[in-house]
Scaffold this active site. Sequence first.
Site, PDB file in Angstrom:
ATOM      1  CB  ILE A  37     -24.849  19.093 -13.426  1.00  0.00           C
ATOM      2  CG1 ILE A  37     -24.374  20.338 -13.443  1.00  0.00           C
ATOM      3  CG2 ILE A  37     -24.997  17.823 -14.530  1.00  0.00           C
ATOM      4  CD1 ILE A  37     -22.918  20.363 -13.914  1.00  0.00           C
TER       5      ILE A  37
ATOM      6  CE1 TYR B 297     -22.256  14.272 -15.618  1.00  0.00           C
ATOM      7  CE2 TYR B 297     -23.949  13.275 -16.897  1.00  0.00           C
ATOM      8  CZ  TYR B 297     -23.730  14.011 -15.840  1.00  0.00           C
ATOM      9  OH  TYR B 297     -24.701  14.736 -15.348  1.00  0.00           O
TER      10      TYR B 297
ATOM     11  N   GLY C 136     -18.358  25.497 -20.915  1.00  0.00           N
ATOM     12  CA  GLY C 136     -17.457  24.931 -19.879  1.00  0.00           C
ATOM     13  C   GLY C 136     -17.820  24.890 -18.585  1.00  0.00           C
ATOM     14  CE1 TYR C 137     -19.391  29.960 -16.834  1.00  0.00           C
ATOM     15  CE2 TYR C 137     -21.049  30.084 -18.605  1.00  0.00           C
ATOM     16  CZ  TYR C 137     -20.052  30.870 -17.858  1.00  0.00           C
ATOM     17  OH  TYR C 137     -19.471  31.969 -18.037  1.00  0.00           O
TER      18      TYR C 137
ATOM     19  CG  PHE D  89     -22.910  14.424  -9.947  1.00  0.00           C
ATOM     20  CD1 PHE D  89     -22.505  15.629  -9.124  1.00  0.00           C
ATOM     21  CD2 PHE D  89     -23.036  14.804 -11.530  1.00  0.00           C
ATOM     22  CE1 PHE D  89     -22.093  17.012  -9.858  1.00  0.00           C
ATOM     23  CE2 PHE D  89     -22.674  15.974 -12.042  1.00  0.00           C
ATOM     24  CZ  PHE D  89     -22.149  16.874 -11.122  1.00  0.00           C
TER      25      PHE D  89
ATOM     26  CE  LYS E 173     -14.394  16.018 -24.678  1.00  0.00           C
ATOM     27  NZ  LYS E 173     -14.169  17.369 -25.210  1.00  0.00           N
TER      28      LYS E 173
ATOM     29  CB  ALA F 284     -25.759  14.931 -20.144  1.00  0.00           C
TER      30      ALA F 284
HETATM   31  C1  LIG Z   1     -25.175  18.075 -19.369  1.00  0.00           C
HETATM   32  C2  LIG Z   1     -24.702  19.536 -19.101  1.00  0.00           C
HETATM   33  C3  LIG Z   1     -24.514  19.759 -17.558  1.00  0.00           C
HETATM   34  C4  LIG Z   1     -23.194  20.088 -19.899  1.00  0.00           C
HETATM   35  O1  LIG Z   1     -23.062  21.249 -19.369  1.00  0.00           O
HETATM   36  P1  LIG Z   1     -22.219  22.254 -20.362  1.00  0.00           P
HETATM   37  O2  LIG Z   1     -21.886  23.398 -19.621  1.00  0.00           O
HETATM   38  O3  LIG Z   1     -23.059  22.554 -21.616  1.00  0.00           O
HETATM   39  O4  LIG Z   1     -21.086  21.415 -20.711  1.00  0.00           O
HETATM   40  P2  LIG Z   1     -19.560  21.926 -21.152  1.00  0.00           P
HETATM   41  O5  LIG Z   1     -19.580  23.149 -21.904  1.00  0.00           O
HETATM   42  O6  LIG Z   1     -18.581  21.924 -19.901  1.00  0.00           O
HETATM   43  O7  LIG Z   1     -18.984  20.758 -22.154  1.00  0.00           O
HETATM   44  C5  LIG Z   1     -18.572  19.525 -21.835  1.00  0.00           C
HETATM   45  C6  LIG Z   1     -18.394  18.863 -22.820  1.00  0.00           C
HETATM   46  O8  LIG Z   1     -19.648  18.368 -23.558  1.00  0.00           O
HETATM   47  C7  LIG Z   1     -19.551  18.380 -24.984  1.00  0.00           C
HETATM   48  N1  LIG Z   1     -20.609  18.948 -25.706  1.00  0.00           N
HETATM   49  C8  LIG Z   1     -20.914  20.278 -25.283  1.00  0.00           C
HETATM   50  N2  LIG Z   1     -21.791  20.792 -25.982  1.00  0.00           N
HETATM   51  C9  LIG Z   1     -22.186  19.322 -26.694  1.00  0.00           C
HETATM   52  C10 LIG Z   1     -23.168  19.020 -27.587  1.00  0.00           C
HETATM   53  N3  LIG Z   1     -24.169  19.978 -28.046  1.00  0.00           N
HETATM   54  N4  LIG Z   1     -23.348  17.991 -28.146  1.00  0.00           N
HETATM   55  C11 LIG Z   1     -22.453  17.111 -27.894  1.00  0.00           C
HETATM   56  N5  LIG Z   1     -21.299  17.205 -26.908  1.00  0.00           N
HETATM   57  C12 LIG Z   1     -21.284  18.535 -26.485  1.00  0.00           C
HETATM   58  C13 LIG Z   1     -17.942  18.804 -25.378  1.00  0.00           C
HETATM   59  O9  LIG Z   1     -17.144  17.817 -25.633  1.00  0.00           O
HETATM   60  C14 LIG Z   1     -17.739  19.612 -24.003  1.00  0.00           C
HETATM   61  O10 LIG Z   1     -16.221  19.384 -23.881  1.00  0.00           O
HETATM   62  P3  LIG Z   1     -15.340  20.202 -24.640  1.00  0.00           P
HETATM   63  O11 LIG Z   1     -15.632  21.723 -24.500  1.00  0.00           O
HETATM   64  O12 LIG Z   1     -14.043  19.855 -24.264  1.00  0.00           O
HETATM   65  O13 LIG Z   1     -14.909  19.856 -25.937  1.00  0.00           O
HETATM   66  C15 LIG Z   1     -25.647  20.526 -19.662  1.00  0.00           C
HETATM   67  O14 LIG Z   1     -25.923  20.176 -21.011  1.00  0.00           O
HETATM   68  C16 LIG Z   1     -27.105  20.527 -19.110  1.00  0.00           C
HETATM   69  O15 LIG Z   1     -27.317  20.894 -18.025  1.00  0.00           O
HETATM   70  N6  LIG Z   1     -28.148  19.783 -19.576  1.00  0.00           N
HETATM   71  C17 LIG Z   1     -29.664  19.950 -19.397  1.00  0.00           C
HETATM   72  C18 LIG Z   1     -29.656  18.904 -17.996  1.00  0.00           C
HETATM   73  C19 LIG Z   1     -28.853  17.865 -18.032  1.00  0.00           C
HETATM   74  O16 LIG Z   1     -29.043  17.185 -19.232  1.00  0.00           O
HETATM   75  N7  LIG Z   1     -28.501  17.137 -17.047  1.00  0.00           N
HETATM   76  C20 LIG Z   1     -27.601  16.167 -17.013  1.00  0.00           C
HETATM   77  C21 LIG Z   1     -28.768  14.955 -16.750  1.00  0.00           C
HETATM   78  S1  LIG Z   1     -27.876  13.341 -16.399  1.00  0.00           S
END
Ligand SMILES: CC(C)(COP(=O)(O)OP(=O)(O)OC[C@H]1O[C@@H](n2cnc3c(N)ncnc32)[C@H](O)[C@@H]1OP(=O)(O)O)[C@@H](O)C(=O)NCCC(=O)NCCS
Length: 198
Positions: free
Chosen positions: A100, A147, A110-111, A98, A149, A143
């Site tokens: 993202i 994951y 939350g996206y 997977f 959660k 990330a």
């Molecule tokens: C990893 C990624 C997909 C998360 O997407 P996102 O939309 O920011 O995540 P969400 O808003 O759904 O947050 C999910 C959880 O992450 C946690 N979170 C969000 N921002 C955070 C931060 N800055 N630090 C730590 N935890 C964080 C929160 O616990 C959140 O859950 P909650 O809202 O219920 O508390 C995104 O950060 C991203 O695309 N990053 C760049 C590329 C990447 O790293 N991809 C993954 C590689 S394996």
Amino acid sequence: MEGARPDTFLRGSRIRLRPLELDDLPRYAELFSDPEVNLSYGGLGVPDSLLKLQRRYDSGEFDATDRKLHFVVEAGGEIIGQVSLKNDENLPSRAVTFGIMIGAGYLGQGYGTKASVLLLNYAFGILGYHKVNLDLFEYNVRAQTMYEKLGFVHEGRRRENHWSRGRFWDDILMGITAEEWWAKHGPPRQPETRGERG
Ligand SMILES: CC(C)(COP(=O)(O)OP(=O)(O)OC[C@H]1O[C@@H](n2cnc3c(N)ncnc32)[C@H](O)[C@@H]1OP(=O)(O)O)[C@@H](O)C(=O)NCCC(=O)NCCS
């Protein structure tokens, strides 16, 4: 209400997943030109030029096949990210990797969680995968938290496997089985592919 476009693949609340189209490329390039986002995904921090992206598109890299799926994440009529499933294993293993990426201006809203749930419900419920794997860099706390959660389990580390920001970092290996996914997210259900945008 915005009408449903025929190219919608999966639809959830506030987001939908759909294939990348040729005329999306400028927006796609802009969205992922942020060096931090590029680095966090294993790039060199150098954004793809539009020309390079076009070559990748023309080569079929973004085409859906039975081995790989690649979709843009759309919210409010804008592309805000991408998700993918890639199966490099032998088919009987029913294991897939997977991926993202959510764009810099849309993080922490939350996206990422919504897009992951949509695609993983599809991976387990419709495609019949048994296992979803991924790996991430140990400094990618956002990330890792997402994951965890979602129910992904830590399976191991590849030590000092990634050079970034002046030092080596471990890769963290995570995975989730179909049984673990359904135990946390409810029983398999037909995904929403039609109807109104949330
Ligand atoms: C990893 C990624 C997909 C998360 O997407 P996102 O939309 O920011 O995540 P969400 O808003 O759904 O947050 C999910 C959880 O992450 C946690 N979170 C969000 N921002 C955070 C931060 N800055 N630090 C730590 N935890 C964080 C929160 O616990 C959140 O859950 P909650 O809202 O219920 O508390 C995104 O950060 C991203 O695309 N990053 C760049 C590329 C990447 O790293 N991809 C993954 C590689 S394996």
